[in-house]
Motif scaffolding. Sequence first.
Motif, PDB file in Angstrom:
ATOM      1  N   UNK A 261       0.836  -1.217   0.000  1.00  0.00           N
ATOM      2  CA  UNK A 261       0.000   0.000   0.000  1.00  0.00           C
ATOM      3  C   UNK A 261       0.867   1.261   0.000  1.00  0.00           C
ATOM      4  N   UNK A 262       1.896   1.275   0.842  1.00  0.00           N
ATOM      5  CA  UNK A 262       2.770   2.452   0.886  1.00  0.00           C
ATOM      6  C   UNK A 262       3.602   2.584  -0.384  1.00  0.00           C
ATOM      7  N   UNK A 263       3.949   1.472  -0.995  1.00  0.00           N
ATOM      8  CA  UNK A 263       4.690   1.529  -2.259  1.00  0.00           C
ATOM      9  C   UNK A 263       3.826   2.152  -3.357  1.00  0.00           C
ATOM     10  N   UNK A 264       2.541   1.849  -3.353  1.00  0.00           N
ATOM     11  CA  UNK A 264       1.632   2.487  -4.321  1.00  0.00           C
ATOM     12  C   UNK A 264       1.507   3.977  -4.030  1.00  0.00           C
ATOM     13  N   UNK A 265       1.509   4.342  -2.763  1.00  0.00           N
ATOM     14  CA  UNK A 265       1.493   5.761  -2.376  1.00  0.00           C
ATOM     15  C   UNK A 265       2.774   6.439  -2.848  1.00  0.00           C
ATOM     16  N   UNK A 266       3.880   5.725  -2.778  1.00  0.00           N
ATOM     17  CA  UNK A 266       5.156   6.267  -3.252  1.00  0.00           C
ATOM     18  C   UNK A 266       5.102   6.540  -4.754  1.00  0.00           C
TER      19      UNK A 266
END
Length: 136
Positions: free
Chosen positions: A103-108
């Motif tokens: 999820x955080x990688x997609x936010x990145x």
Amino acid sequence: MKAESGFLWQRALRAAASVKVLLADGDPDGASSKAYYAAFHAVSALFALKGRFFSKHSAVEDAVHRELVNSGVWPKELGRFYSLLRELRQVGDYDRLTSVSVEKAHKALEAATRIIEAVHRLASDEFPLPESWPRA
């Protein structure tokens, strides 16, 4: 300076394209690191266009906040995105006990995309987006 800024811009675009590949390969740590470098190279290209070069990552982040966000050129959200990318890169590249979530990688990816687009808007003649760039 245009040679340096153009080179950095192309690096930013290549790094952004790599983020999607790394996400598809199930590597959120690598994707987050590349997303940071996409943003880092994009803002470095913008500063290089003005003859400004930095030797430390923290100096680039400080310049983003001081010269782009605090001056009102960019909204505060972009400053938060840049800082988030730096934090995620630190986790993904160096943390021994935790990883970046998918999820955080997609936010990145979203953050890097927004920063690249913001740099493009400031100097679209020098920093064109490729035809394959996803348009809103």
